[in-house]
Design an enzyme around this catalytic site. Structure first.
Site, PDB file in Angstrom:
ATOM      1  N   ASP A  81      34.195  46.443  39.614  1.00  0.00           N
ATOM      2  CA  ASP A  81      35.169  45.486  39.484  1.00  0.00           C
ATOM      3  C   ASP A  81      36.201  45.820  38.951  1.00  0.00           C
ATOM      4  O   ASP A  81      36.336  46.433  38.010  1.00  0.00           O
ATOM      5  CB  ASP A  81      34.501  44.304  38.782  1.00  0.00           C
ATOM      6  CG  ASP A  81      35.129  42.814  38.638  1.00  0.00           C
ATOM      7  OD1 ASP A  81      36.001  42.794  39.638  1.00  0.00           O
ATOM      8  OD2 ASP A  81      34.829  42.060  37.740  1.00  0.00           O
ATOM      9  N   HIS A  82      37.428  45.539  39.527  1.00  0.00           N
ATOM     10  CA  HIS A  82      38.731  45.895  38.791  1.00  0.00           C
ATOM     11  C   HIS A  82      38.786  47.254  38.470  1.00  0.00           C
ATOM     12  O   HIS A  82      39.335  47.811  37.242  1.00  0.00           O
ATOM     13  CB  HIS A  82      39.046  45.016  37.423  1.00  0.00           C
ATOM     14  CG  HIS A  82      39.535  43.594  37.646  1.00  0.00           C
ATOM     15  ND1 HIS A  82      40.634  43.038  38.607  1.00  0.00           N
ATOM     16  CD2 HIS A  82      38.477  42.606  37.698  1.00  0.00           C
ATOM     17  CE1 HIS A  82      40.502  41.976  38.605  1.00  0.00           C
ATOM     18  NE2 HIS A  82      39.286  41.557  38.367  1.00  0.00           N
ATOM     19  N   HIS A 179      41.784  34.479  35.272  1.00  0.00           N
ATOM     20  CA  HIS A 179      40.503  34.905  34.905  1.00  0.00           C
ATOM     21  C   HIS A 179      40.208  34.171  33.340  1.00  0.00           C
ATOM     22  O   HIS A 179      41.067  33.673  32.791  1.00  0.00           O
ATOM     23  CB  HIS A 179      40.559  36.385  34.220  1.00  0.00           C
ATOM     24  CG  HIS A 179      40.613  37.259  35.501  1.00  0.00           C
ATOM     25  ND1 HIS A 179      41.541  38.382  35.879  1.00  0.00           N
ATOM     26  CD2 HIS A 179      39.570  37.388  36.541  1.00  0.00           C
ATOM     27  CE1 HIS A 179      41.293  38.664  37.220  1.00  0.00           C
ATOM     28  NE2 HIS A 179      40.122  38.210  37.274  1.00  0.00           N
ATOM     29  N   HIS A 207      39.245  35.889  42.701  1.00  0.00           N
ATOM     30  CA  HIS A 207      38.918  36.160  41.508  1.00  0.00           C
ATOM     31  C   HIS A 207      38.939  34.958  40.436  1.00  0.00           C
ATOM     32  O   HIS A 207      39.756  34.056  40.687  1.00  0.00           O
ATOM     33  CB  HIS A 207      39.763  37.261  40.808  1.00  0.00           C
ATOM     34  CG  HIS A 207      39.413  38.745  41.182  1.00  0.00           C
ATOM     35  ND1 HIS A 207      38.767  39.627  40.523  1.00  0.00           N
ATOM     36  CD2 HIS A 207      39.564  39.153  42.503  1.00  0.00           C
ATOM     37  CE1 HIS A 207      38.505  40.786  41.256  1.00  0.00           C
ATOM     38  NE2 HIS A 207      38.778  40.362  42.407  1.00  0.00           N
TER      39      HIS A 207
HETATM   40  O1  G3H Z   1      36.476  39.885  38.154  1.00  0.00           O
HETATM   41  C1  G3H Z   1      35.712  39.046  37.896  1.00  0.00           C
HETATM   42  C2  G3H Z   1      36.257  37.645  38.023  1.00  0.00           C
HETATM   43  O2  G3H Z   1      37.279  37.530  38.616  1.00  0.00           O
HETATM   44  C3  G3H Z   1      35.566  36.713  37.034  1.00  0.00           C
HETATM   45  O3  G3H Z   1      36.467  35.632  36.658  1.00  0.00           O
HETATM   46  O4  G3H Z   1      35.782  35.440  34.260  1.00  0.00           O
HETATM   47  O5  G3H Z   1      37.132  33.527  35.354  1.00  0.00           O
HETATM   48  O6  G3H Z   1      34.762  33.915  36.427  1.00  0.00           O
HETATM   49  P1  G3H Z   1      35.994  34.522  35.625  1.00  0.00           P
HETATM   50 ZN    ZN Z   2      38.488  39.446  38.551  1.00  0.00          ZN
END
Ligand code: G3H
Ligand code: ZN
Length: 283
Positions: A81-82, A179, A207
């Site tokens: 992720d990211h 986020h 996301h």
């Molecule tokens: O990459 C992970 C997410 O975009 C999680 O987003 O923490 O708002 O659920 P969130």
């Molecule tokens: Zn994210």
């Protein structure tokens, strides 16, 4: 079974549902995610961020997730992720991730393209698909810190050019999503999403989906979102359940007893999201 995310997202795109992508930091969260997917007969992604790798170790957390995926009765992809750098993406490929994101969305367009091209070349050589991002998603997460006011939404024409030039397999979009916890009620820009969908052929990723009302999630899926990321709501279930359990059982010292109810609470969150995304029964 351990699979590539490409087959999961292409099936989602074809049939009009979204696959849930849930962040893990440890064994307990991983169990909760897998148990939910199995209970709902849903394909799923387990995501691991750079911060999670720093916390739990590249030698451990991906192994736990891979092992869980290989033993699961449903298809599971292990996703970075990211991905903040070329180096971390390469390390992820080496330890067996079946999906990666290279997030260079903070960089100007051409540099973002160049960073993604590098990763696409290497990842595709070993059969691993790549997610990239254009536009800036609000909120703070790991290395991504963008104030909601400054956040720039994805431009549909730029998105089309970006996908074409970078060769990425999936595209994360900024359409009013952020986020972490939302300050007010989030309002996704559905016209923008529809315009992106028109111009971009690859599966789209949302996301920051924790806290977005169900109705807006359904609409987003109808308009082409195929992967939905959830982290904060799992953390919230974990923390509130442990806190409540310890308040009621202040003398308990057995980690298994303390964490057991938290696993159940996180599983319930993931099961609810799977139903909402339309991926139940798609395994
Ligand atoms: O990459 C992970 C997410 O975009 C999680 O987003 O923490 O708002 O659920 P969130
Ligand atoms: Zn994210």
């Amino acid at each position: 079974m351990l699979v590539s995310s490409k087959e999961l997202l292409l099936d989602a795109q074809k049939h009009g549902y979204a696959v849930g992508a849930f962040n893990t930091n440890n064994l307990e969260i991983t169990h909760a995610i897998i148990r939910a997917a199995e209970a709902k007969k849903a394909p799923i992604l387990i995501q691991i961020s750079a911060g999670a790798i720093r916390y739990a170790g590249l030698d451990f957390l991906p192994m736990i997730a891979r092992q869980a995926a290989m033993k699961a009765s449903v298809p599971v992809a292990i996703h970075l992720d990211h991905g903040p750098s070329f180096e971390l993406v390469m390390k992820a490929l080496r330890v067996g991730f079946t999906s990666v994101m290279r997030d260079a969305s903070k960089l100007p367009f051409e540099q973002n393209v160049a960073e993604v091209v590098k990763v696409v070349e290497a990842a595709h050589a070993v059969g691993v698909p790549v997610e990239a991002e254009i536009g800036k998603i609000g909120g703070a997460e790991e290395h991504v810190v963008v104030s909601e006011r400054e956040a720039l939404m994805t431009d549909p024409d730029e998105a089309a050019k970006f996908v074409e030039a970078s060769g990425c397999d999936f595209l994360a979009v900024a359409i009013g999503n952020a986020h972490g916890f939302y300050k007010g009620e989030p309002k996704l820009d559905f016209d923008r999403l529809a315009a992106i969908r028109e111009k971009v052929p690859v599966p789209l990723v949302l996301h920051g989906a924790s806290g977005i009302p169900d109705e807006q999630i359904r609409k987003a899926v109808e308009r082409g979102i195929c992967k939905i990321n959830i982290d904060t709501e799992i953390r919230y279930a974990f923390a509130t359940t442990v806190r409540a359990f310890m308040a009621e059982n202040p003398k308990q010292i057995d980690p298994r007893k303390i964490l057991g109810p938290a696993i159940e609470a996180m599983q319930a969150v993931v099961e609810r999201k799977i139903e909402l995304f339309g991926s139940a029964g798609r395994a």
